[in-house]
Design a protein around this motif. Structure first.
Motif, PDB file in Angstrom:
ATOM      1  N   THR A  96       0.723  -1.227  -0.066  1.00  0.00           N
ATOM      2  CA  THR A  96       0.111  -0.033   0.083  1.00  0.00           C
ATOM      3  C   THR A  96       0.791   1.455   0.186  1.00  0.00           C
ATOM      4  O   THR A  96       0.448   2.210  -0.287  1.00  0.00           O
ATOM      5  N   HIS A  97       2.154   1.025   0.348  1.00  0.00           N
ATOM      6  CA  HIS A  97       2.843   2.183   0.330  1.00  0.00           C
ATOM      7  C   HIS A  97       4.223   1.758  -0.392  1.00  0.00           C
ATOM      8  O   HIS A  97       4.878   0.911  -0.382  1.00  0.00           O
ATOM      9  N   TYR A  98       4.742   2.626  -1.472  1.00  0.00           N
ATOM     10  CA  TYR A  98       5.714   2.442  -2.238  1.00  0.00           C
ATOM     11  C   TYR A  98       6.538   3.717  -2.812  1.00  0.00           C
ATOM     12  O   TYR A  98       5.822   4.838  -2.642  1.00  0.00           O
ATOM     13  N   SER A  99       7.427   3.501  -3.481  1.00  0.00           N
ATOM     14  CA  SER A  99       8.343   4.838  -3.488  1.00  0.00           C
ATOM     15  C   SER A  99       8.771   4.722  -5.024  1.00  0.00           C
ATOM     16  O   SER A  99       8.135   4.210  -5.983  1.00  0.00           O
ATOM     17  N   MET A 100       9.748   5.775  -5.278  1.00  0.00           N
ATOM     18  CA  MET A 100      10.040   5.900  -6.713  1.00  0.00           C
ATOM     19  C   MET A 100      10.972   4.571  -7.220  1.00  0.00           C
ATOM     20  O   MET A 100      11.014   4.685  -8.372  1.00  0.00           O
ATOM     21  N   ALA A 101      10.968   3.855  -6.213  1.00  0.00           N
ATOM     22  CA  ALA A 101      11.744   2.600  -6.569  1.00  0.00           C
ATOM     23  C   ALA A 101      10.868   1.770  -7.674  1.00  0.00           C
ATOM     24  O   ALA A 101      11.422   0.955  -8.550  1.00  0.00           O
ATOM     25  N   VAL A 102       9.532   1.910  -7.606  1.00  0.00           N
ATOM     26  CA  VAL A 102       8.689   1.208  -8.521  1.00  0.00           C
ATOM     27  C   VAL A 102       9.061   1.780 -10.056  1.00  0.00           C
ATOM     28  O   VAL A 102       8.759   0.818 -10.980  1.00  0.00           O
ATOM     29  N   ASP A 103       9.413   3.063 -10.052  1.00  0.00           N
ATOM     30  CA  ASP A 103       9.945   3.603 -11.518  1.00  0.00           C
ATOM     31  C   ASP A 103      10.879   2.758 -12.169  1.00  0.00           C
ATOM     32  O   ASP A 103      11.326   2.518 -13.154  1.00  0.00           O
ATOM     33  N   MET A 104      12.098   2.451 -11.089  1.00  0.00           N
ATOM     34  CA  MET A 104      13.160   1.930 -11.486  1.00  0.00           C
ATOM     35  C   MET A 104      12.902   0.682 -11.862  1.00  0.00           C
ATOM     36  O   MET A 104      13.856   0.159 -12.955  1.00  0.00           O
ATOM     37  N   TRP A 105      12.206  -0.067 -11.346  1.00  0.00           N
ATOM     38  CA  TRP A 105      11.751  -1.432 -11.916  1.00  0.00           C
ATOM     39  C   TRP A 105      11.394  -1.261 -13.422  1.00  0.00           C
ATOM     40  O   TRP A 105      11.823  -2.057 -14.298  1.00  0.00           O
ATOM     41  N   SER A 106      10.626  -0.358 -13.409  1.00  0.00           N
ATOM     42  CA  SER A 106       9.893  -0.343 -14.981  1.00  0.00           C
ATOM     43  C   SER A 106      10.971   0.071 -15.932  1.00  0.00           C
ATOM     44  O   SER A 106      11.009  -0.270 -16.877  1.00  0.00           O
ATOM     45  N   VAL A 107      11.930   1.004 -15.446  1.00  0.00           N
ATOM     46  CA  VAL A 107      13.004   1.187 -16.406  1.00  0.00           C
ATOM     47  C   VAL A 107      13.893   0.204 -16.479  1.00  0.00           C
ATOM     48  O   VAL A 107      14.234  -0.285 -17.791  1.00  0.00           O
TER      49      VAL A 107
END
Length: 233
Positions: A118-129
């Motif tokens: 339920t809480h996540y950070s900019m790290a989700v964008d790095m996974w997508s990258v």
């Protein structure tokens, strides 16, 4: 008979083409003569043995909040015209395109999101990258799942099934179950065209534990981009 000020559908609209037909009527692309506006015009026959407007039509009117006009055709049967906004696509096509876009974004979704964090950070964008990075190298999606479960299994097969040792707290996430156990594979088998520095960068972007995943700033400082002129960024 004295003519009222209300125009019939035939007087108010010009039919341009039939765009659909179903059990209860036909749908036309039409032009409102007074304004030139393009609308969808649905023509529904009310048979003589029916008592008033059918419930299905009433539901459609209440849902769509349509403008309704009613008249008689030349056979003497009652005809109900429903006038509503014209769309370039129908609901079925829209749902299909929406589903496809959801599937595509699923391929780049971080595991913490898939597991219900339920809480996540900019790290989700790095996974997508990372997923896009691998795809650019191999010319194919790295984790092409068609559901959240399949997406997780694609990830686990390559990176190994996560556990509390490699990702503290993973077993407490909402969507965590006893998944099949896989050992991590060497990334070079999945992205064979990537050199050693590239594989190191990719592995840091694909860390399970979000706090251990490399940031965008650190990624740009990685030796893989050593020959990049950063003054242009």
């Amino acid at each position: 008979m004295e003519k009222t000020g209300v125009l019939s559908a035939k007087e108010a609209f010009e039919k341009l083409e039939k765009v659909g037909e179903g059990t209860y009527g036909k749908v036309y692309r039409a032009r409102e003569k007074a304004t030139g506006k393009i609308v969808a015009l649905k023509k529904t026959h009310l048979h003589e043995d029916e008592e008033g407007v059918p419930p299905t039509t009433l539901r459609e009117i209440s849902i769509l909040l349509l403008n309704v006009s009613q008249g008689l055709n030349k056979e003497g049967k009652t005809v109900l015209y429903l006038v509503f906004e014209y769309m370039d696509t129908d609901l079925k096509k829209y749902i299909r395109s929406f589903h496809f876009s959801v599937i595509l974004t699923l391929w780049y979704r971080a595991p913490e999101v898939l597991l219900g964090a339920t809480h996540y950070s900019m790290a989700v964008d790095m996974w997508s990258v990372a997923c896009i990075f691998a795809e650019l190298v191999t010319k194919q999606a790295r984790f092409p799942g068609d559901s959240e479960l399949q997406q997780l299994l694609h990830i686990f097969r390559l990176l190994g099934t996560p556990n509390e040792e490699m990702w503290p707290g993973v077993s407490k996430l909402m969507n965590w179950y006893e998944y099949p156990q896989w050992n991590p594979q060497n990334l070079s088998t999945a992205v064979p065209n990537l050199d050693e520095l590239g594989l190191d960068l990719l592995s840091q972007m694909l860390k399970y534990e979000p706090s251990k995943r490399i940031s965008a700033k650190k990624a740009m400082e990685h030796p893989y981009f050593g020959d990049l002129d950063k003054s242009l960024l």
